[in-house]
Design an enzyme around this catalytic site. Structure first.
Site, PDB file in Angstrom:
ATOM      1  NE  ARG A 168       2.816   5.769  -0.249  1.00  0.00           N
ATOM      2  CZ  ARG A 168       2.305   5.075  -1.261  1.00  0.00           C
ATOM      3  NH1 ARG A 168       3.080   4.644  -2.227  1.00  0.00           N
ATOM      4  NH2 ARG A 168       1.024   4.791  -1.313  1.00  0.00           N
ATOM      5  CG  ASP A 214      -2.455   2.502   4.841  1.00  0.00           C
ATOM      6  OD1 ASP A 214      -1.698   2.068   5.750  1.00  0.00           O
ATOM      7  OD2 ASP A 214      -2.406   3.662   4.426  1.00  0.00           O
ATOM      8  CG  ASP A 256      -4.456   3.439   7.912  1.00  0.00           C
ATOM      9  OD1 ASP A 256      -3.851   4.008   8.834  1.00  0.00           O
ATOM     10  OD2 ASP A 256      -4.923   4.047   6.924  1.00  0.00           O
TER      11      ASP A 256
HETATM   12  C1  PRP Z   1       3.573   2.585   3.791  1.00  0.00           C
HETATM   13  C2  PRP Z   1       4.368   1.305   3.908  1.00  0.00           C
HETATM   14  C3  PRP Z   1       5.731   1.727   3.424  1.00  0.00           C
HETATM   15  C4  PRP Z   1       5.400   2.758   2.366  1.00  0.00           C
HETATM   16  C5  PRP Z   1       5.610   2.139   1.018  1.00  0.00           C
HETATM   17  O1  PRP Z   1       3.838   3.428   4.853  1.00  0.00           O
HETATM   18  O2  PRP Z   1       4.379   0.746   5.196  1.00  0.00           O
HETATM   19  O3  PRP Z   1       6.557   2.279   4.444  1.00  0.00           O
HETATM   20  O4  PRP Z   1       4.020   3.118   2.548  1.00  0.00           O
HETATM   21  O5  PRP Z   1       5.405   3.060   0.015  1.00  0.00           O
HETATM   22  P1  PRP Z   1       6.596   3.560  -0.947  1.00  0.00           P
HETATM   23  O6  PRP Z   1       7.330   2.356  -1.380  1.00  0.00           O
HETATM   24  O7  PRP Z   1       5.835   4.219  -2.076  1.00  0.00           O
HETATM   25  O8  PRP Z   1       7.429   4.550  -0.189  1.00  0.00           O
HETATM   26  P2  PRP Z   1       3.066   4.826   5.076  1.00  0.00           P
HETATM   27  O9  PRP Z   1       3.839   5.955   4.475  1.00  0.00           O
HETATM   28  O10 PRP Z   1       1.639   4.695   4.648  1.00  0.00           O
HETATM   29  O11 PRP Z   1       3.169   5.033   6.634  1.00  0.00           O
HETATM   30  P3  PRP Z   1       2.522   4.147   7.823  1.00  0.00           P
HETATM   31  O12 PRP Z   1       3.258   2.827   7.845  1.00  0.00           O
HETATM   32  O13 PRP Z   1       2.777   4.949   9.038  1.00  0.00           O
HETATM   33  O14 PRP Z   1       1.059   3.968   7.543  1.00  0.00           O
HETATM   34  N1  URA Z   2       1.680   1.564   1.372  1.00  0.00           N
HETATM   35  C1  URA Z   2       0.767   0.668   1.774  1.00  0.00           C
HETATM   36  O1  URA Z   2       0.524   0.503   2.971  1.00  0.00           O
HETATM   37  N2  URA Z   2       0.092  -0.046   0.845  1.00  0.00           N
HETATM   38  C2  URA Z   2       0.337   0.106  -0.475  1.00  0.00           C
HETATM   39  O2  URA Z   2      -0.302  -0.583  -1.292  1.00  0.00           O
HETATM   40  C3  URA Z   2       1.295   1.051  -0.872  1.00  0.00           C
HETATM   41  C4  URA Z   2       1.959   1.761   0.072  1.00  0.00           C
END
Ligand code: PRP
Ligand code: URA
Length: 213
Positions: free
Chosen positions: A108, A204, A207
């Site tokens: 995202r 997050d 993370d």
């Molecule tokens: C996070 C989470 C979802 C997404 C949700 O991933 O694990 O995949 O955000 O958000 P949305 O519903 O608004 O799309 P992120 O993009 O942070 O990637 P990551 O898992 O690699 O940290």
């Molecule tokens: N992705 C995350 O990891 N946490 C949130 O709260 C929203 C999007």
């Protein structure tokens, strides 16, 4: 699936809720977060798939023959949305050890909140089975909606989605984009904040799972 919103379900499951409370706490370290996410993944996978079509077949126990229940079709594919879906996948594979696994890399944009795809690895025989898509967070819904489009494009016979924390905004977006996809969540939270994070949420997920905060 039952629930206050159509095709959206939060199971009444005390153990699941207690594990989620520990996951949410800001002092939970990354190793514990990963372990809890895997345990939650096992519970969510079994809840999300509890009503798969069933048949019976004759087997022999050490004592006698019996007509025993078994899955009517092949096990569904487990599809992890990277990165944080990998944490749930570890537990889901305990429940479905023979299921093929697909990976969809979605990230995202932190400013626009728009998700983009960077990896697609799905099993070649997806058109012969269903899919359970896993991601801990359903925030705006953008990542899950795009991921599910991919899985449908690959021909999955049915699709279900399991997450840990859902925002009302994400549930509404999913229902508009994929009304045929049942969504299971351990909790429905209050809202998104101005940065697109779920409130109260758990921060997050990627993370926290991989220690990259
Ligand atoms: C996070 C989470 C979802 C997404 C949700 O991933 O694990 O995949 O955000 O958000 P949305 O519903 O608004 O799309 P992120 O993009 O942070 O990637 P990551 O898992 O690699 O940290
Ligand atoms: N992705 C995350 O990891 N946490 C949130 O709260 C929203 C999007």
């Amino acid at each position: 699936m039952s629930g206050s919103l159509s095709n959206f379900h939060v199971p009444r499951h005390t153990l699941l809720r207690a594990k989620l409370t520990r996951l949410r706490r800001k002092e939970t370290d990354s190793a514990t977060f990963r372990r809890l996410l895997a345990e939650i993944g096992a519970i969510l996978a079994s809840e999300a798939l509890r009503d798969l079509p069933e048949t019976t077949g004759t087997i022999e126990t050490p004592v006698s023959r019996m007509e025993a229940p078994m899955l009517a079709g092949p096990e569904p594919c487990l599809v992890a949305i990277l990165r944080a879906g990998l944490g749930l996948l570890d537990g889901a594979r305990m429940v479905l050890p023979d299921a093929p696994v697909g990976h969809l890399g979605m990230v995202r944009d932190e400013d626009t909140l728009i998700a983009s795809e960077y990896v697609v690895r799905l099993p070649k025989d997806l058109a012969q089975r269903g899919a359970l898509v896993l991601d801990p967070m359903l925030a705006t819904g953008g990542s899950a909606i795009q991921a599910i489009h991919r899985v449908k494009q690959a021909g999955a016979l049915y699709v279900r989605f399991a997450c840990v924390v859902a925002a009302p905004e994400g549930v509404a977006a999913m229902q508009a984009a994929h009304p045929d996809v049942p969504v299971l969540a351990a909790a429905l939270d209050e809202r998104l904040n101005e940065r697109g994070y779920i409130v109260p949420g758990l921060g997050d997920a990627g993370d926290r799972c991989f220690g990259t905060e």
